[in-house]
Design a protein around this motif. Structure first.
Motif, PDB file in Angstrom:
ATOM      1  N   GLY A   1     -22.304  24.414  21.752  1.00  0.00           N
ATOM      2  CA  GLY A   1     -23.625  24.675  22.306  1.00  0.00           C
ATOM      3  C   GLY A   1     -24.286  25.946  21.816  1.00  0.00           C
ATOM      4  O   GLY A   1     -25.292  26.385  22.381  1.00  0.00           O
ATOM      5  N   SER A   2     -23.750  26.539  20.749  1.00  0.00           N
ATOM      6  CA  SER A   2     -24.335  27.794  20.251  1.00  0.00           C
ATOM      7  C   SER A   2     -25.349  27.570  19.136  1.00  0.00           C
ATOM      8  O   SER A   2     -25.843  28.534  18.552  1.00  0.00           O
ATOM      9  CB  SER A   2     -23.224  28.739  19.767  1.00  0.00           C
ATOM     10  N   GLY A   3     -25.642  26.305  18.801  1.00  0.00           N
ATOM     11  CA  GLY A   3     -26.684  26.023  17.813  1.00  0.00           C
ATOM     12  C   GLY A   3     -26.212  25.931  16.384  1.00  0.00           C
ATOM     13  O   GLY A   3     -27.010  26.012  15.452  1.00  0.00           O
ATOM     14  N   LYS A   4     -24.904  25.722  16.179  1.00  0.00           N
ATOM     15  CA  LYS A   4     -24.356  25.686  14.812  1.00  0.00           C
ATOM     16  C   LYS A   4     -24.960  24.547  13.998  1.00  0.00           C
ATOM     17  O   LYS A   4     -25.376  24.737  12.852  1.00  0.00           O
ATOM     18  CB  LYS A   4     -22.830  25.537  14.863  1.00  0.00           C
ATOM     19  N   THR A   5     -24.999  23.341  14.582  1.00  0.00           N
ATOM     20  CA  THR A   5     -25.538  22.187  13.863  1.00  0.00           C
ATOM     21  C   THR A   5     -27.015  22.376  13.545  1.00  0.00           C
ATOM     22  O   THR A   5     -27.477  22.017  12.456  1.00  0.00           O
ATOM     23  CB  THR A   5     -25.337  20.898  14.687  1.00  0.00           C
ATOM     24  N   THR A   6     -27.757  22.952  14.477  1.00  0.00           N
ATOM     25  CA  THR A   6     -29.180  23.206  14.247  1.00  0.00           C
ATOM     26  C   THR A   6     -29.380  24.123  13.052  1.00  0.00           C
ATOM     27  O   THR A   6     -30.265  23.901  12.216  1.00  0.00           O
ATOM     28  CB  THR A   6     -29.819  23.840  15.501  1.00  0.00           C
ATOM     29  N   THR A   7     -28.547  25.159  12.943  1.00  0.00           N
ATOM     30  CA  THR A   7     -28.635  26.076  11.806  1.00  0.00           C
ATOM     31  C   THR A   7     -28.337  25.358  10.490  1.00  0.00           C
ATOM     32  O   THR A   7     -29.061  25.527   9.500  1.00  0.00           O
ATOM     33  CB  THR A   7     -27.669  27.255  11.996  1.00  0.00           C
ATOM     34  N   LEU A   8     -27.294  24.538  10.479  1.00  0.00           N
ATOM     35  CA  LEU A   8     -26.931  23.840   9.244  1.00  0.00           C
ATOM     36  C   LEU A   8     -27.997  22.825   8.848  1.00  0.00           C
ATOM     37  O   LEU A   8     -28.297  22.663   7.664  1.00  0.00           O
ATOM     38  CB  LEU A   8     -25.580  23.140   9.414  1.00  0.00           C
ATOM     39  N   TYR A   9     -28.598  22.139   9.822  1.00  0.00           N
ATOM     40  CA  TYR A   9     -29.671  21.201   9.496  1.00  0.00           C
ATOM     41  C   TYR A   9     -30.885  21.937   8.936  1.00  0.00           C
ATOM     42  O   TYR A   9     -31.567  21.443   8.038  1.00  0.00           O
ATOM     43  CB  TYR A   9     -30.068  20.404  10.743  1.00  0.00           C
ATOM     44  N   ALA A  10     -31.157  23.131   9.465  1.00  0.00           N
ATOM     45  CA  ALA A  10     -32.266  23.933   8.943  1.00  0.00           C
ATOM     46  C   ALA A  10     -31.992  24.341   7.498  1.00  0.00           C
ATOM     47  O   ALA A  10     -32.901  24.368   6.658  1.00  0.00           O
ATOM     48  CB  ALA A  10     -32.474  25.180   9.815  1.00  0.00           C
TER      49      ALA A  10
END
Length: 452
Positions: A200-209
């Motif tokens: 829930g720390s946003g790791k996937t969001t960062t990688l998608y960006a």
């Protein structure tokens, strides 16, 4: 009105299976539901004695989208079922549903998710598609469903995978100096970039960006995910199927044969996957992946615990990004107050340890001199929490030649963290305190997220 459809033929002749919300009804709900309280009232009003559950589902799903919820929770209790939404990382109570209505909702959700109705004593996972029409444009949103047996019945958690949640690199809240480092590393032809942090720390969001930033027709990008959360145009995405023997390690082995330039591995969980990812990074591929550690320095120890040697780790790694998500203060109700002597001392002590170049570029001395700290208040726009939206807190550990030689000596995590800070790394706590001085979030929120 929300229509449940099992087979809907569109104008193009395609079959759509899932739930659909018309534009007219979505607009009505958007106008009526501005906060959690109003959503709870709407559900209660629509759910009393109702035989057709479509109205209740309409409000729950559309209302959750309006409030930008990431998850919907149904939690059975002794007499009722509690409905909660996760907003900005925290759960909020919305409404109590009677058990009769919930049984109908549960049956409908199982049908949509292709789960077995007669299985109630073990967990089941599924997903379905929610189609929303807004401004004459249809948008398909994946809903990931998890059903778990509990003391008073089956609990349901649904993750809302809204494509609008895929952010650009500029929208993550990364400081300009850190973004320049990241942008330099993601265009390198080989090596490994690891994004680390808890669930829930946003790791996937960062990688998608990152993928959005580097994607172009000249690059072959393949992802290996469990599950695929968002569909990215122009990128080959592969989903793990452990039941059929297709795990991260075997999937990664197959992907390398596809001649990719960039590989995204959803998560390194075991020794074999770690070994395959490192070898791919050493043999001419740029590998992006995630790991669960508390900070950037902990990544080295975690890879060693998985059986990798310090020589391979130091040679393969280009960059480690550790991150957390902090809530931003509500722009409508937040206020600023002069920092107390105690709080100013805490912030000053931490930020004085920053490299001089960073202190100068961010004008830290000026921010400290006139330190006014944001204070979270409460209003209907932020559901009386004082916060609305989230921003990333980051620390970037660059594996330079000096750091590579240091890692080979197998230092302790404490020594590695010290060395990284001496080399110019700013910690997540320091990044958070900078954002406090910039008026983005509060000191209390930074303490909650990264500790005292």
């Amino acid at each position: 009105m929300l229509k449940e459809i099992q087979k809907l033929k569109s104008v193009g002749g395609k079959v759509f299976a899932g739930l659909e919300v018309s534009e007219e009804q979505f607009i009505k709900i958007k106008q009526a539901v501005a906060n959690i309280t109003q959503l709870g009232e709407a559900i209660k009003l629509n759910g009393q004695g109702i035989e057709d559950i479509s109205g209740a589902l309409q409000i729950i799903f559309a209302g959750s989208l309006v409030l930008a919820a990431s998850d919907i929770h149904f939690e059975p209790e002794e007499e009722n079922v509690k409905l909660r939404l996760r907003l900005d990382g925290l759960l909020h109570d919305v409404a109590l549903l009677n058990s009769g209505l919930y049984r109908k909702i549960l049956a409908r959700l199982k049908l949509l998710s292709e789960l077995k109705l007669n299985i109630t004593e073990r967990s089941q996972d599924g997903r379905f598609t929610l189609k929303i029409t807004e401004e004459n444009k249809a948008k398909e949103i994946e809903i990931r469903v998890s059903v778990l047996p509990s003391e008073y019945g089956e609990a349901v958690v649904m993750r809302i995978l809204n494509p609008s949640a895929i952010l650009d690199l500029d929208e993550l809240g990364i400081r300009d100096d850190l973004k320049k480092i990241l942008e330099k590393e993601i265009i390198r032809p080989n090596g490994m970039i690891i994004v680390t942090g808890p669930t829930g720390s946003g790791k996937t969001t960062t990688l998608y960006a990152v993928l959005k930033k580097i994607q172009n027709p000249e690059l072959k990008i393949i992802t290996l995910e469990d599950p695929i959360e968002y569909h990215l145009e122009g990128i080959s995405q592969s989903q793990i199927n452990a039941a059929k023997g297709y795990d991260f390690a075997s999937g990664l082995q197959a992907i390398v044969r596809q001649d990719p330039d960039v590989i995204l591995v959803g998560e390194i969980r075991d020794q074999k996957t770690a070994q395959m990812a490192i070898q791919a990074a050493l043999t001419g591929h740029l590998v992006l992946t995630t790991l669960h550690t508390n900070d950037a320095a902990g990544t080295i120890a975690r890879l060693q615990a998985l059986g990798e040697g310090p020589n391979d780790i130091s040679s393969a790694l280009n960059l480690v990004v550790a991150q957390r998500l902090a809530r931003k203060v509500c722009p409508k109700c937040s206020q600023s107050e002069t920092a107390s002597a105690e709080n100013l001392q805490i912030i000053t002590k931490e930020l004085n340890a920053l490299p001089e170049t960073i202190k100068d570029s961010l004008k830290i001395s000026l921010l400290l001199k006139s330190a006014k700290l944001p204070v979270a208040k409460a209003c209907s726009a932020c559901n009386n929490t004082g916060y609305k939206g989230r921003v990333g807190l980051y620390e970037l550990m660059i594996i330079s030649d000096e750091m590579e030689n240091f890692i080979v000596k197998t230092p302790t995590m404490t020594d590695l963290n010290k060395k990284a800070r001496e080399s110019g790394m700013t910690t997540m706590k320091q990044d958070g305190l900078i954002k406090v001085l910039q008026g983005i979030t509060t000191l209390d929120e930074i303490k909650r997220v990264v500790g005292e």
